[in-house]
Write a protein that holds these residues in place. Structure first.
Motif, PDB file in Angstrom:
ATOM      1  N   THR A  36     -15.769  50.148 -76.413  1.00  0.00           N
ATOM      2  CA  THR A  36     -16.051  49.779 -75.024  1.00  0.00           C
ATOM      3  C   THR A  36     -15.258  48.555 -74.618  1.00  0.00           C
ATOM      4  N   ARG A  37     -15.217  47.564 -75.517  1.00  0.00           N
ATOM      5  CA  ARG A  37     -14.428  46.366 -75.213  1.00  0.00           C
ATOM      6  C   ARG A  37     -12.947  46.702 -75.070  1.00  0.00           C
ATOM      7  N   LEU A  38     -12.461  47.592 -75.935  1.00  0.00           N
ATOM      8  CA  LEU A  38     -11.055  47.992 -75.844  1.00  0.00           C
ATOM      9  C   LEU A  38     -10.782  48.696 -74.517  1.00  0.00           C
ATOM     10  N   ARG A  39     -11.660  49.645 -74.146  1.00  0.00           N
ATOM     11  CA  ARG A  39     -11.468  50.359 -72.875  1.00  0.00           C
ATOM     12  C   ARG A  39     -11.560  49.402 -71.695  1.00  0.00           C
ATOM     13  N   THR A  40     -12.483  48.440 -71.796  1.00  0.00           N
ATOM     14  CA  THR A  40     -12.626  47.467 -70.712  1.00  0.00           C
ATOM     15  C   THR A  40     -11.359  46.635 -70.554  1.00  0.00           C
ATOM     16  N   THR A  41     -10.799  46.212 -71.684  1.00  0.00           N
ATOM     17  CA  THR A  41      -9.570  45.415 -71.645  1.00  0.00           C
ATOM     18  C   THR A  41      -8.418  46.215 -71.055  1.00  0.00           C
ATOM     19  N   LEU A  42      -8.252  47.450 -71.521  1.00  0.00           N
ATOM     20  CA  LEU A  42      -7.161  48.286 -71.007  1.00  0.00           C
ATOM     21  C   LEU A  42      -7.338  48.549 -69.516  1.00  0.00           C
ATOM     22  N   TRP A  43      -8.565  48.762 -69.095  1.00  0.00           N
ATOM     23  CA  TRP A  43      -8.809  49.019 -67.675  1.00  0.00           C
ATOM     24  C   TRP A  43      -8.538  47.768 -66.847  1.00  0.00           C
TER      25      TRP A  43
ATOM     26  N   ILE B   8       5.050  46.627 -74.332  1.00  0.00           N
ATOM     27  CA  ILE B   8       3.811  45.954 -74.748  1.00  0.00           C
ATOM     28  C   ILE B   8       3.983  44.439 -74.645  1.00  0.00           C
ATOM     29  N   ASN B   9       5.131  43.944 -75.064  1.00  0.00           N
ATOM     30  CA  ASN B   9       5.379  42.503 -75.003  1.00  0.00           C
ATOM     31  C   ASN B   9       5.380  41.995 -73.566  1.00  0.00           C
ATOM     32  N   ALA B  10       5.912  42.785 -72.657  1.00  0.00           N
ATOM     33  CA  ALA B  10       5.922  42.377 -71.252  1.00  0.00           C
ATOM     34  C   ALA B  10       4.490  42.218 -70.729  1.00  0.00           C
ATOM     35  N   VAL B  11       3.598  43.134 -71.113  1.00  0.00           N
ATOM     36  CA  VAL B  11       2.199  43.019 -70.701  1.00  0.00           C
ATOM     37  C   VAL B  11       1.558  41.776 -71.318  1.00  0.00           C
ATOM     38  N   LEU B  12       1.860  41.515 -72.589  1.00  0.00           N
ATOM     39  CA  LEU B  12       1.318  40.320 -73.247  1.00  0.00           C
ATOM     40  C   LEU B  12       1.835  39.045 -72.595  1.00  0.00           C
ATOM     41  N   VAL B  13       3.080  39.055 -72.126  1.00  0.00           N
ATOM     42  CA  VAL B  13       3.621  37.893 -71.414  1.00  0.00           C
ATOM     43  C   VAL B  13       2.819  37.641 -70.140  1.00  0.00           C
ATOM     44  N   PHE B  14       2.511  38.705 -69.413  1.00  0.00           N
ATOM     45  CA  PHE B  14       1.689  38.564 -68.209  1.00  0.00           C
ATOM     46  C   PHE B  14       0.337  37.937 -68.541  1.00  0.00           C
ATOM     47  N   VAL B  15      -0.308  38.458 -69.575  1.00  0.00           N
ATOM     48  CA  VAL B  15      -1.629  37.940 -69.958  1.00  0.00           C
ATOM     49  C   VAL B  15      -1.528  36.466 -70.342  1.00  0.00           C
ATOM     50  N   LEU B  16      -0.528  36.107 -71.150  1.00  0.00           N
ATOM     51  CA  LEU B  16      -0.401  34.733 -71.639  1.00  0.00           C
ATOM     52  C   LEU B  16      -0.101  33.764 -70.504  1.00  0.00           C
ATOM     53  N   LEU B  17       0.847  34.082 -69.645  1.00  0.00           N
ATOM     54  CA  LEU B  17       1.205  33.169 -68.559  1.00  0.00           C
ATOM     55  C   LEU B  17       0.055  32.999 -67.574  1.00  0.00           C
ATOM     56  N   ARG B  18      -0.621  34.093 -67.256  1.00  0.00           N
ATOM     57  CA  ARG B  18      -1.754  33.971 -66.338  1.00  0.00           C
ATOM     58  C   ARG B  18      -2.861  33.134 -66.960  1.00  0.00           C
ATOM     59  N   GLN B  19      -3.082  33.306 -68.263  1.00  0.00           N
ATOM     60  CA  GLN B  19      -4.139  32.555 -68.945  1.00  0.00           C
ATOM     61  C   GLN B  19      -3.811  31.064 -68.995  1.00  0.00           C
ATOM     62  N   VAL B  20      -2.574  30.715 -69.355  1.00  0.00           N
ATOM     63  CA  VAL B  20      -2.211  29.314 -69.530  1.00  0.00           C
ATOM     64  C   VAL B  20      -2.118  28.588 -68.197  1.00  0.00           C
ATOM     65  N   THR B  21      -1.548  29.247 -67.183  1.00  0.00           N
ATOM     66  CA  THR B  21      -1.332  28.572 -65.893  1.00  0.00           C
ATOM     67  C   THR B  21      -2.492  28.758 -64.929  1.00  0.00           C
TER      68      THR B  21
ATOM     69  N   TYR C  34      -6.368  45.526 -67.394  1.00  0.00           N
ATOM     70  CA  TYR C  34      -4.929  45.288 -67.294  1.00  0.00           C
ATOM     71  C   TYR C  34      -4.164  46.568 -66.969  1.00  0.00           C
ATOM     72  N   ARG C  35      -4.818  47.514 -66.325  1.00  0.00           N
ATOM     73  CA  ARG C  35      -4.175  48.796 -66.038  1.00  0.00           C
ATOM     74  C   ARG C  35      -2.959  48.631 -65.119  1.00  0.00           C
ATOM     75  N   LEU C  36      -3.051  47.716 -64.152  1.00  0.00           N
ATOM     76  CA  LEU C  36      -1.926  47.544 -63.229  1.00  0.00           C
ATOM     77  C   LEU C  36      -0.694  46.981 -63.929  1.00  0.00           C
ATOM     78  N   PRO C  37      -0.799  45.853 -64.657  1.00  0.00           N
ATOM     79  CA  PRO C  37       0.396  45.398 -65.370  1.00  0.00           C
ATOM     80  C   PRO C  37       0.897  46.390 -66.406  1.00  0.00           C
ATOM     81  N   ILE C  38      -0.019  47.118 -67.053  1.00  0.00           N
ATOM     82  CA  ILE C  38       0.414  48.115 -68.040  1.00  0.00           C
ATOM     83  C   ILE C  38       1.263  49.189 -67.359  1.00  0.00           C
ATOM     84  N   LEU C  39       0.797  49.671 -66.217  1.00  0.00           N
ATOM     85  CA  LEU C  39       1.526  50.729 -65.516  1.00  0.00           C
ATOM     86  C   LEU C  39       2.824  50.217 -64.913  1.00  0.00           C
TER      87      LEU C  39
END
Length: 499
Positions: free
Chosen positions: A20-27, A119-132, A29-34
């Motif tokens: 459930t946590r995995l599905r929640t996370t993917l959902w 995958i790395n591009a999505v992780l970059v989005f997550v990291l930059l949004r989290q830090v800034t 970030y569905r927009l950046p993933i797509l």
């Protein structure tokens, strides 16, 4: 029976929770993933038809007997032996899995590289949004990371899998560690991702110092406590550095003219190269597999470069209280590049792939600067200060700017990609961009030899001897190849005449 029922019930309860946590996370970030996945797939779709290149691919895949079998002997070799100057067992294991799936079809390996980059591009989005704390900065940084032409080498070159995978685990580890409110679970996961990254490439050693700087500057932790927290991660990093350092001298190839420099001279050259990297990120041109940056006769450039970076360091340090993220970004830029500054000898001074992760800092700072500029304009233009306009104008301007810049970089990426189609395209292009390097001529001669053009290959090697001032190791390689190929040519001619 009741115990078995309770156990089964608890497993049933815990299992769905994880998924459930995995599905929640993917959902979430569905927009950046797509979007990011679509951008990467669109840009890099031609690489499915590309071949292996004669630059590490033979060592890692084509001639690597260890990935051709799951025999325990080969698994042990993968786990313990460095290949082509790198101890990267997890990377080599991925090649074992792929060789099992599609043998020596290069398209499969290329598809994996593209997937990891997405995958790395999505992780970059997550990291930059989290830090800034700014979604716009996350989007801008991730898009530019995904489409910039400096990334072509890392994505289109199969042997750069180690860079891609190490980046994946580095980003995952930093996402766990770079939180203002961090739990013990975050730190445990961060350590796991760190170790996995080290198993892919030793450059992951930058994680502990980056986290230390973040804890001190951004979280305002005591330095002693921050250091203690990084003791265990630093221990793992030191182990992998020691295992990798000795392998750097066991492989002939690359560029070695800088090996004899003292550290001060090398650092001065690095200062010049760092400014070249900035130029490559702003206006990428003449990108190539190898570069030949000057190391002598550039005293003026060295002085200006050192002064320039000194000014940047002073400005960043001055802002450490008011804008700690600015100071953190400056430190992260240097730390991410530190493994590639030849403080531990590497067989190249400068490469595109060295910017694969450092470019994130550059793009993040650029996006933050653009956002601040748009807000400054709105604040000083009364007509734009109405509620809706104050929100829409910066967003619209940012989207238009990102589309223009990202579109330009994307076009440059599509032009750079064919360079990596095969060995012939790679080394013919390298001869145009860096004709002064003996190793470039040697690799081009190897391509000609593989195509049966031995006379042309020998002529290229003679040209390298006469014009490129090869070191003794390359000179010996050239002489040996000339002797072998001329003998083969004479043998072929003799066979023809006997007929």
């Amino acid at each position: 029976m009741s115990t078995e029922v309770r156990t089964e019930s608890s497993i049933a309860a815990n299992g769905p929770g994880v998924w459930t946590r995995l599905r929640t996370t993917l959902w979430a970030y569905r927009l950046p993933i797509l979007v990011l996945g679509g951008l990467v797939a669109l840009l890099y779709r031609p690489v499915v038809g590309y071949d292996f290149v004669t630059w590490d691919d033979p060592w890692y895949i084509v001639r690597n007997t260890h990935i051709q079998s799951w025999h325990p002997e080969h698994l042990w070799a993968i786990a313990t032996e460095p290949i082509a100057r790198n101890f990267a067992p997890l990377t080599i294991f991925t090649f074992l899995v792929e060789h099992t799936l599609w043998g020596l079809w290069p398209g499969g390996y290329h598809v994996t590289n593209v997937l990891v980059h997405a995958i790395n591009a999505v992780l970059v989005f997550v990291l930059l949004r989290q830090v800034t704390g700014r979604g716009g900065i996350g989007w801008a940084g991730a898009v530019l990371f995904a489409v910039h032409p400096v990334q072509v080498e890392s994505v289109a070159w199969i042997s750069s899998r180690k860079t891609l995978l190490a980046a994946t685990f580095t980003l995952a580890s930093l996402i766990c560690w770079l939180k203002r409110e961090r739990t013990g679970r975050d730190e445990a996961w961060g350590l796991l991702w760190l170790v996995l990254g080290l198993l892919c490439k030793v450059s992951t050693v930058v994680v502990p110092p980056i986290v230390f700087v973040f804890d001190v500057l951004v979280r305002r932790e005591d330095r002693g406590e921050a250091i203690v927290r990084q003791v265990v991660p630093a221990f793992f990093c030191a182990m992998f550095v020691l295992m990798t350092a000795s392998a750097q001298f066991t492989y002939i190839g690359g560029v070695r003219g800088h090996f004899g420099m003292n550290k001060l001279h090398l650092l001065a050259v690095d200062a010049v190269i760092l400014w070249k990297y900035v130029g490559m990120l702003v206006a990428p041109s003449n990108l190539a597999v190898l570069y030949d940056p000057p190391t002598v006769g550039i005293a003026g450039q060295m002085a200006l470069s050192i002064a320039g970076w000194g000014l940047v360091a002073w400005l960043a340090w001055r802002e450490r209280e008011r804008h700690p993220l600015v100071t953190f970004a400056a430190a992260a830029w240097i730390l991410l590049l530190l493994p590639m500054l030849n403080l531990f000898p590497l067989t190249t001074l400068m490469n595109d792939r060295y910017l694969y992760l450092p470019c994130i800092v550059f793009f993040g700072v650029a996006a933050a600067g653009a956002e601040a500029a748009f807000r400054w304009i709105v604040e000083r233009w009364p007509a734009l200060q109405a509620g809706t306009a104050a929100r829409l104008v910066p967003v619209t301007a940012g989207v238009l700017l990102l589309t223009a810049v990202g579109g330009t970089y994307g076009c440059l990426t599509t032009r750079q990609l064919p360079v990596w189609r095969d060995g012939a395209s790679l080394w013919s292009h390298a001869r145009e961009v860096t004709p002064t390097l003996a190793v470039v001529h040697i690799e081009w001669a190897n391509v000609l030899h593989e195509h049966g053009r031995d006379e042309e290959a020998c002529a290229v090697l003679v040209e390298a001897l006469e014009e490129c001032r090869p070191d003794e190791a390359d000179r010996e390689r050239i002489r040996r190849k000339l002797s072998e190929w001329r003998t083969e040519t004479a043998g072929h001619l003799g066979a023809v005449e006997s007929r």
